[in-house]
Write an enzyme that holds these catalytic residues in place. Structure first.
Site, PDB file in Angstrom:
ATOM      1  N   CYS A 124       0.849  -1.192   0.000  1.00 25.32           N
ATOM      2  CA  CYS A 124       0.000   0.000   0.000  1.00 25.32           C
ATOM      3  C   CYS A 124       0.877   1.231   0.000  1.00 25.32           C
ATOM      4  O   CYS A 124       1.859   1.282   0.746  1.00 25.32           O
ATOM      5  CB  CYS A 124      -0.755   0.070   1.318  1.00 25.32           C
TER       6      CYS A 124
ATOM      7  N   GLU B  43       1.460  -4.419  -5.334  1.00 21.86           N
ATOM      8  CA  GLU B  43       0.284  -5.290  -5.236  1.00 21.86           C
ATOM      9  C   GLU B  43      -0.845  -4.741  -6.102  1.00 21.86           C
ATOM     10  O   GLU B  43      -1.018  -3.526  -6.196  1.00 21.86           O
ATOM     11  CB  GLU B  43      -0.148  -5.312  -3.757  1.00 21.86           C
TER      12      GLU B  43
END
Ligand code: ACO
Ligand code: ZN
Length: 365
Positions: A233, A267
């Site tokens: 993140c 991700e």
């Protein structure tokens, strides 16, 4: 601008992005000097934009479906109903503003703060040093005045030009990392890491002054990633966005991966802002290496670019394809090195002010 927003809102009820804004092309941007009164424009503009909006909405939905953000219905009706319930509960932003240090920041998305803090409170007070959250202003000021910290915990791994980066182990600094993840969720639509922070490392970027280390943003990274993700993140607080800090942290994430002797990728899915930031970073970095390799009169390969940058071969191919530097040869995508095109793309970066992460100032591991 108001006109754009009105149209968007009515359509957005069906779109996954809950931030209630959208990307617009230059053809739809009205410069202030060109704006005429809303009354004169509203009829024709609204009707002419509806077609375009439908396309945007359809495209977005397709992209989200491809990236797995709209999940296909479950076979199990119970799971399906649980999922629906969760989606309903998290659709609406539960905190309108946060006060963090000297900033008052409008929130973008739902974040699962405990009910007593987040029950649609207008404002949450967050101590900028330890990230403790409070809904009471007096309590907050009392805490802030006596908070024993002046920045994130963890190990200082970077210090240059009044910018500092702290590395934190989620296991060791659990409370801070949980508070950071909860706050980050206010600006992230889809990431789901809040409480189980143990398996992650966190990298907090701070601006320094004589009062302390003011948090500007962070990224998290799985300690062990089966998918070779090198970033889980990333978030830069809105008052610090568009200053090059996102790019700085992306560069840092790749420098760590390079020092580990690996390649890595963020991700998925990326948010819209994540994608523009990554695409810009990947393109600029690859163009710089291509120029260097060509200047040495050598022929670049995806493998060499990957070794130099720690980008995965797939991200390299996708970026070069986006830049028009790949072509199909006997059913396979191969590099299509065109010096003119490289120079042309390179010129787009000329004069851009960049916040560069100076690898020499990074003490890691
Ligand atoms: N509009 C247009 N371009 C933008 C915008 C924007 N709002 N924001 C960033 N960019 C572009 C910049 O122009 C720059 O490109 P350039 O160098 O070619 O000009 C590039 O993206 C990087 O800009 P930065 O200033 O470094 O980006 P910033 O510090 O604003 O951080 C970030 C980017 C982290 C994505 C920030 O927007 C953010 O926190 N957004 C909310 C959270 C989010 O979406 N995170 C990514 C989720 S995906 C994941 O975590 C794996
Ligand atoms: Zn505090």
């Amino acid at each position: 601008m108001f006109i754009f927003a009105t149209v968007k809102y009515s359509f957005n009820a069906f779109v996954v992005d809950k931030r209630l804004d959208e990307w617009i092309g230059a053809d739809r941007f009205i410069a202030p000097e060109q704006r005429v009164s809303i009354e004169n424009l509203q009829g024709p503009l609204l009707s002419s934009m509806e077609g375009a909006e439908r396309t945007v909405t359809r495209n977005l939905r397709r992209q989200f479906e491809e990236s797995g953000r709209i999940r296909k219905p479950h076979d199990d009706p119970f799971l399906e109903s649980l999922e629906k319930e969760h989606e309903e509960a998290t659709k609406v932003k539960n905190i309108q503003k946060i006060e963090l240090g000297s900033f008052e920041i409008d929130c973008w998305y739902f974040s699962p703060y405990p009910d007593e803090y987040a029950n649609f409170v207008d404002r949450l007070y967050i101590c900028e040093w330890c990230l403790k959250y409070m809904s009471d202003r007096t309590l907050y000021h009392r805490h802030y005045a006596s908070c024993p910290y002046t920045g994130p915990p963890g190990r200082l791994i970077y210090l240059h030009n009044q910018l500092a980066v702290f590395e934190m182990d989620g296991e060791q600094h659990k409370l801070y990392c949980q508070n950071l993840s909860l706050m980050a969720k206010l600006f992230l639509d889809h990431k789901a890491l809040y409480y189980d922070v143990g398996p992650f490392m966190f990298y907090a970027l701070c601006e320094l002054d004589d009062r302390g280390c003011h948090l500007a943003g962070y990224f998290s990274k799985e300690k062990v990633s089966a998918d070779d993700y090198n970033l889980a993140c990333i978030m830069i607080l809105p008052p610090h966005q568009r200053k090059g800090y996102g790019r700085f942290l992306i560069q840092l994430s790749y420098e760590l991966t390079r020092r580990e002797g690996k390649t890595g990728s963020p991700e998925k899915p990326l948010s819209d802002l994540g994608l523009v930031s990554y695409r810009s970073f990947w393109s600029h970095t690859l163009l710089a290496h291509l120029k260097e390799i060509l200047a040495a009169r050598r022929i670049p390969t995806v493998e060499e670019l990957s070794r130099r940058t720690a980008f995965t071969p797939q991200d390299i191919r996708d970026t070069l394809q986006h830049l028009g530097l790949m072509r199909l040869y006997r059913g396979e995508q191969v590099l299509n090195i065109n010096t003119k095109a490289i120079e042309q793309h390179w010129r787009e970066y000329n004069g851009k002010r960049m916040t560069v992460m100076e690898a020499d100032c990074l003490e890691w591991p």
